[in-house]
Every structure is written in structure tokens, then in C-alpha cells.
Design an enzyme around this catalytic site. Structure first.
Site, PDB file in Angstrom:
ATOM      1  N   LYS A 206     -12.875  -4.505  12.304  1.00 14.41           N
ATOM      2  CA  LYS A 206     -12.194  -3.444  13.049  1.00 14.41           C
ATOM      3  C   LYS A 206     -12.980  -2.144  12.961  1.00 14.41           C
ATOM      4  CE  LYS A 206      -7.812  -0.941  13.193  1.00 14.41           C
ATOM      5  NZ  LYS A 206      -6.434  -0.849  12.699  1.00 14.41           N
ATOM      6  N   GLY A 267      -5.239  -4.469  10.570  1.00 11.40           N
ATOM      7  CA  GLY A 267      -6.127  -5.591  10.251  1.00 11.40           C
ATOM      8  C   GLY A 267      -5.376  -6.886   9.993  1.00 11.40           C
TER       9      GLY A 267
HETATM   10  C1  G6Q Z   1      -5.878  -5.344   6.623  1.00  9.58           C
HETATM   11  C2  G6Q Z   1      -6.780  -4.547   5.841  1.00  9.58           C
HETATM   12  C3  G6Q Z   1      -8.060  -5.245   5.454  1.00  9.58           C
HETATM   13  C4  G6Q Z   1      -9.123  -5.302   6.542  1.00  9.58           C
HETATM   14  C5  G6Q Z   1     -10.456  -5.666   5.909  1.00  9.58           C
HETATM   15  C6  G6Q Z   1     -11.558  -5.770   6.919  1.00  9.58           C
HETATM   16  O1  G6Q Z   1      -4.824  -4.950   7.056  1.00  9.58           O
HETATM   17  O2  G6Q Z   1      -7.011  -3.353   6.465  1.00  9.58           O
HETATM   18  O3  G6Q Z   1      -7.849  -6.553   5.003  1.00  9.58           O
HETATM   19  O4  G6Q Z   1      -8.763  -6.207   7.530  1.00  9.58           O
HETATM   20  O5  G6Q Z   1     -10.789  -4.713   4.936  1.00  9.58           O
HETATM   21  O6  G6Q Z   1     -11.705  -4.562   7.600  1.00  9.58           O
HETATM   22  P1  G6Q Z   1     -12.590  -4.493   8.883  1.00  9.58           P
HETATM   23  O7  G6Q Z   1     -11.978  -5.376   9.913  1.00  9.58           O
HETATM   24  O8  G6Q Z   1     -12.591  -3.059   9.298  1.00  9.58           O
HETATM   25  O9  G6Q Z   1     -13.949  -4.989   8.512  1.00  9.58           O
END
Ligand code: G6Q
Length: 550
Positions: A206, A267
Site C-alpha cells: 500500500k 491493509g
Molecule cells: C495492516 C497493516 C500492515 C500492512 C503491512 C504492509 O492493516 O497496516 O499489516 O498491511 O505493514 O504494508 P504495505 O502494504 O504498505 O507494504
């Protein structure tokens, strides 16, 4: 900020606790022949039997009153309307909009979110179809045979769990891989089994700043370029899923190869967005649509069903009762279908990252226990391992048994064994075995009086240990979508009652910050950290690593 302890229902529930602990589930069943029928709910191909919770009609009514006092219905309306319920990040939470049917609009502040959602989905569909029908080719013109998703947390757990759960429907010519760990072993294993010219990488992040994901993506890119001899190959072998177009481009992935989503998709709620691309690639666009449709059906059920017949609300209230009133801070998820073996890990993040909080929305401490420690794996294996503690240990654990009626295979005899075990475990936890029963069994088995006396305490089971049974009609995309959405909403309802923000995750920040600093300090070429830079233990560990490197 409401204080749930000041509600009318909370102290009334606390007062019921001792009375219920003085009785037991066996008695509740034997004195109420209608209990099992009454304490069941059904929606979207899922039956919830919550009758094996240590609850009776008046406790249940108080739990419903608690949900009303916590304004669960109003907060649910706010969530769906696009209010900025994630207050610490000042964001709306609208992953439900990702699963609205194609004809439905989703207006927030006069903007139709569905337009953008469907535009990205059309691009995902076109790409997935090209991969599936072999028209997307590698840099040498080869058909793609391996798809590697590089992501972590919410950018890994959901797609990995769903692809595994539904792998019987997966494209036979595409092998799916998921790389999240940054220790070098996982990516090494995956790359050893793939050929660069037939492998496609999905870099899913993300933020596109996540250290682990970017490090693994760089390794994969170097592996490809090393073999192809030119960075031009990246265009045929890398796509990105992200909200950060600039970082994706800086990494070297062309915007045409990027699938976007939005900050209103958290996420751990993102498998319904472009983060679900591996799911669409593996299962095909129609099954991805069915997954979304199942989740949407559950959204509608959650939004409209009365609290007392609302699956996610019932699951949430049983959880609150167990955690806060019966002092059961541990929740086991036990799926009895092999394909669901990643479900506990997925739900672990959903629950513990969402509600593992000790301050409320207004920053004041939570006055009660919040998220339980959620854990588990495939149930049958658990029976031959840690179920001992569930039956006779000193710490209580609430269990969600997840079963599937139609297993999707022909071996009914094996399916029946698995199913019998699920039912028997829930019964055993509830009933236990009294001293009289244990003694009678041993006598019938011909044991001597001495031996019976010696063994008796070991063969008694206290019982009275609560569980839910969630029965899926079948394990298909629609029902799985509904199951995941049910747990999502369960988490939300519990967060509302506890008064926490279920949609932020500040708790993961500190470790990330410290890791960045320690990473520099581990480099033997850098100066050793000053003696007061860390505590003695941390300094010692850093020193040990630096010495090993030298
Ligand atoms: C989920 C969290 C976390 C996130 C990861 C990956 O709700 O925010 O698990 O999905 O840290 O983050 P990125 O998608 O930004 O790499």
C-alpha cells in the site's frame, strides 16, 4: 466518549457472571430443550451455533442491550456512510465499497467511489485474463507459469489465505507463490523453483515503503535482470499494487503496470482491492467477483439484520462475554478443512492488529480487556497437540470451530471422520467428564479399585468450556467471502463496544523505527553504537552480530 463500564448493561452482566459460573453448560442444555435451536443464526451460507457459550436468555438480552448502549447500529451506519471513523489517521474505512455490485453507486461527499473501484477492477480483469490465457508473455515471449506475490501483513495474508482456501479452483497452469519474510530463505526457495523468463512478480505494498517488501522486490528484480541481461525485462515481469504511484515508478515499474487503491482501504481489509490481484489471477475474475459478492451479502446482512439475529454481532457479543466477563483472554480458531489452514493467521492479524489496543478513541485507557490472543491452526492437528490444554489446562480458551458441510471432494468417509471430530471436540469441551462417569468407565474396563482411585483425578474433565461452531455449506468463493466479512464486522463491533479505533495500528511503528536504526548499526563498516545508545542487552546483541561479520 462513552465509558462502557458506566452503561446499564455492563454491571448487570458482571452480576450475572457468578450465577452462570455456578451452573454449567450441561445443565443449561438439559433444562432448556430449545436452547440449541434458539441459539443459532444463519446468513449467506453460514450457520452459527453459539449455544455452547455459557450464556442464558437474560445474559444474552443484556449483551444485546450492551451493543445498543454502545451505539453499534449508529456506528455501523457511520462506518458505511464514509464517516472518518479511523480518527487517528483521519480516514474513512470503506473496504465494503470494494465489494458493492457493479450497478450500485457508493456516494461519499458527492463522489461515487464505485466508479474508481470498477475502473481498477476492469484493468485487473484484463491483466488476469491475459495471464490466464497465456497472452501476457515474458520478455522472451514465453508464457508465464509462476506468479510471485511479494508483500507482507495485509498485502500478503489475505490473498495467501484465499488462494490456499480455494486452490481447488485455481488455474492449473499458474503456480502461485507468496513471499513475505525478509530473511532470504523464503525468496531463495521460491526463486530456485522458478525460471526468470516465465515468472511474473506482483509487488504488493500500500505504502510502497515497506522495508521487507522492497528488499525482496529488489532481490527479485536483480534475479530477473541478471538472467535477462537488461532492465527492459522488468516491464514484462513486474507489476505493482499500491497507493503510492511515485514510489512505484521510482522502483522502476511503469504506471501502466500498476493497480491502485485508496487510503480508505486498510491493509488488513485490502484483499477486496487490487491487493486481491493474485486471487483474481489464480481463480479467475468470475470467482473473484463471487468472493466479493459473498462479502457484500454479509455486509447487507450485517447492516440490516436485527442485532439478535445478526451473525457478526452475535460472534462479537459471545467474544466480549468470554473475554471480559468469563476471563478467557485466548481465542482459538480451529478450522476442520485443510484448505482453511491459513485462516487463523489471517484472523490473527484482523483481530489483534485491530483491537489489540489499550487506549480508547479519546486517548483514555480502556477500562476492560480488549482483543483476545487469537491463534490456531487446522483443528485435527491441534487435537493431537495443544487441545490437551483446552480440555484440562488451567487457562480457559474460547474456541471457534469452523467446519464445511460439503468438502468439495468425493471421499465422504474421510470427510465424515474430520466432521465427527469437530462435533465431538465441541461436545467434549462443553460436557467434560464427571468423576462418576470417569469411574464408571474405568470400572467397566475392568480396572482395579486402586488403579481407579489413582487415575480418577486425571480422567476427569471439567467441561463448561465455551465454543462456537461456524458451519459453511461449502467452501466456495461466495461463502468464503461471507465468512471473512463476518469476522471483519465482528472485529468492528467489538471495537465499538470497547471504544477503541479498530482501524489504526500504531503499535507496529516503534519496532519499525528501531529496526531502521539497528540496521545501520549492524553494518560493520559503520561506527559501533555509543555505549549509551541502547540498553546493555541490545548493545550486546548488536556487538555479537558485528563481531560475527568481521
Ligand atoms: C495492516 C497493516 C500492515 C500492512 C503491512 C504492509 O492493516 O497496516 O499489516 O498491511 O505493514 O504494508 P504495505 O502494504 O504498505 O507494504
Amino acid at each position: 466518549m462513552h465509558d462502557i463500564l458506566q452503561s446499564t448493561a455492563w454491571p448487570a452482566l458482571a452480576a450475572r457472571r457468578d450465577a452462570l459460573l455456578a451452573t454449567n453448560l450441561r445443565t443449561l442444555f438439559s433444562t432448556d430443550p430449545d436452547r440449541a435451536r434458539r441459539m443459532q443464526a444463519r446468513a449467506c451460507g453460514i450457520t452459527l451455533d453459539y449455544s455452547k457459550n455459557l450464556l442464558c436468555a437474560d445474559t444474552f438480552a443484556l449483551l444485546i442491550a450492551l451493543a445498543e448502549e454502545a451505539e453499534v447500529p449508529a456506528r455501523t451506519r457511520a462506518l458505511f456512510s464514509g464517516a472518518r471513523v479511523n480518527t487517528t489517521e483521519d480516514r474513512a474505512v470503506l473496504h465494503m465499497a470494494l465489494r458493492c455490485p457493479p450497478a450500485q453507486r457508493w456516494l461519499v461527499d458527492g463522489v461515487d467511489l464505485a466508479d474508481a473501484v470498477h475502473a481498477v477492477r476492469r484493468r485487473m480483469r484484463a491483466f488476469a485474463e491475459q495471464l490466464r490465457n497465456g497472452t501476457w508473455r515474458g520478455h522472451r515471449g514465453d508464457t508465464i507459469t509462476d506468479v510471485v506475490n511479494i508483500g507482507i501483513g495485509g498485502s500478503d495474508l489475505g490473498p495467501a489465505m484465499v488462494c490456499e482456501a480455494l486452490r481447488d479452483h485455481a488455474h492449473p497452469g499458474l503456480r502461485m507463490h507468496f513471499v513475505s519474510n525478509v530473511d532470504g530463505v523464503q525468496i531463495g526457495d521460491v526463486l530456485r523453483g522458478c525460471r526468470p523468463e516465465t515468472t511474473l512478480f506482483i509487488v504488493a505494498s500500500k505504502t510502497f515503503t515497506t522495508q521487507e517488501t522492497l528488499a525482496n522486490a529488489r532481490v527479485a528484480r536483480a534475479w530477473l535482470i541478471d538472467s535477462a541481461g537488461s532492465a527492459a525485462a522488468v516491464a514484462r515481469h513486474f507489476v505493482a499494487v499500491s497507493t503510492n504511484a511515485a514510489a512505484v515508478e521510482a522502483f522502476g515499474i511503469h504506471p501502466d503496470n500498476m493497480f491502485g487503491f485508496w487510503d480508505w482501504v486498510g491493509g488488513r481489509f485490502s484483499l477486496w482491492s487490487a491487493i486481491g490481484l493474485p486471487i483474481m489471477v489464480a481463480l479467475g475474475p468470475e470467482r473473484f467477483d463471487a468472493l466479493l459478492a459473498g462479502a457484500h451479502a454479509m455486509d447487507e446482512h450485517f447492516r440490516t439484520a436485527p442485532l439478535a439475529a445478526n451473525l457478526p454481532v452475535l460472534m462479537a457479543l459471545c467474544g466480549i462475554w468470554n473475554v471480559d466477563f468469563l476471563d478467557l483472554p485466548s481465542q482459538l480458531i480451529a478450522p476442520y478443512h485443510q484448505r482453511l489452514h491459513r485462516l487463523p493467521a489471517y484472523l490473527q492479524q484482523l483481530d489483534m492488529e485491530s483491537n489489540g489496543k489499550s487506549v480508547r478513541l479519546d486517548g483514555t485507557p480502556t477500562p476492560c480487556r480488549t482483543s483476545p490472543i487469537l491463534w490456531g491452526e487446522q483443528g485435527i492437528n491441534g487435537q493431537h497437540a495443544y487441545f490437551q490444554l483446552l480440555h484440562q489446562g488451567t487457562q480457559g480458551v474460547a474456541v471457534d470451530f469452523v467446519g464445511v458441510l460439503d468438502p468439495g471432494h468425493q471421499d465422504e468417509a474421510l470427510h465424515r471422520i474430520a466432521f465427527a471430530n469437530l462435533i465431538a471436540q465441541a461436545e467434549a469441551l462443553m460436557r467434560g467428564r464427571s468423576a462418576a462417569e470417569a469411574e464408571a468407565e474405568m470400572r467397566a474396563a475392568g480396572l482395579s479399585a486402586d488403579r481407579i482411585r489413582q487415575l480418577l483425578p486425571h480422567r476427569v474433565f471439567g467441561g463448561n468450556r465455551p465454543s462456537n461452531v461456524l458451519l459453511l455449506d461449502r467452501l466456495d468463493p461466495h461463502t468464503l467471502g461471507a465468512l471473512i466479512a463476518a469476522y471483519e464486522h465482528r472485529t468492528f463491533v467489538q471495537g465499538v463496544i470497547w471504544g477503541v479505533n479498530s482501524f489504526d495500528q500504531w503499535g507496529v511503528e516503534l519496532g519499525k523505527q528501531l529496526a531502521a536504526r539497528v540496521l545501520d548499526e549492524l553494518d560493520p563498516a559503520s561506527a559501533a553504537p555509543a555505549f549509551d545508545a541502547h540498553d546493555a542487552s541490545t548493545l550486546g546483541l548488536i556487538e555479537r552480530y558485528r563481531a560475527w561479520r568481521q
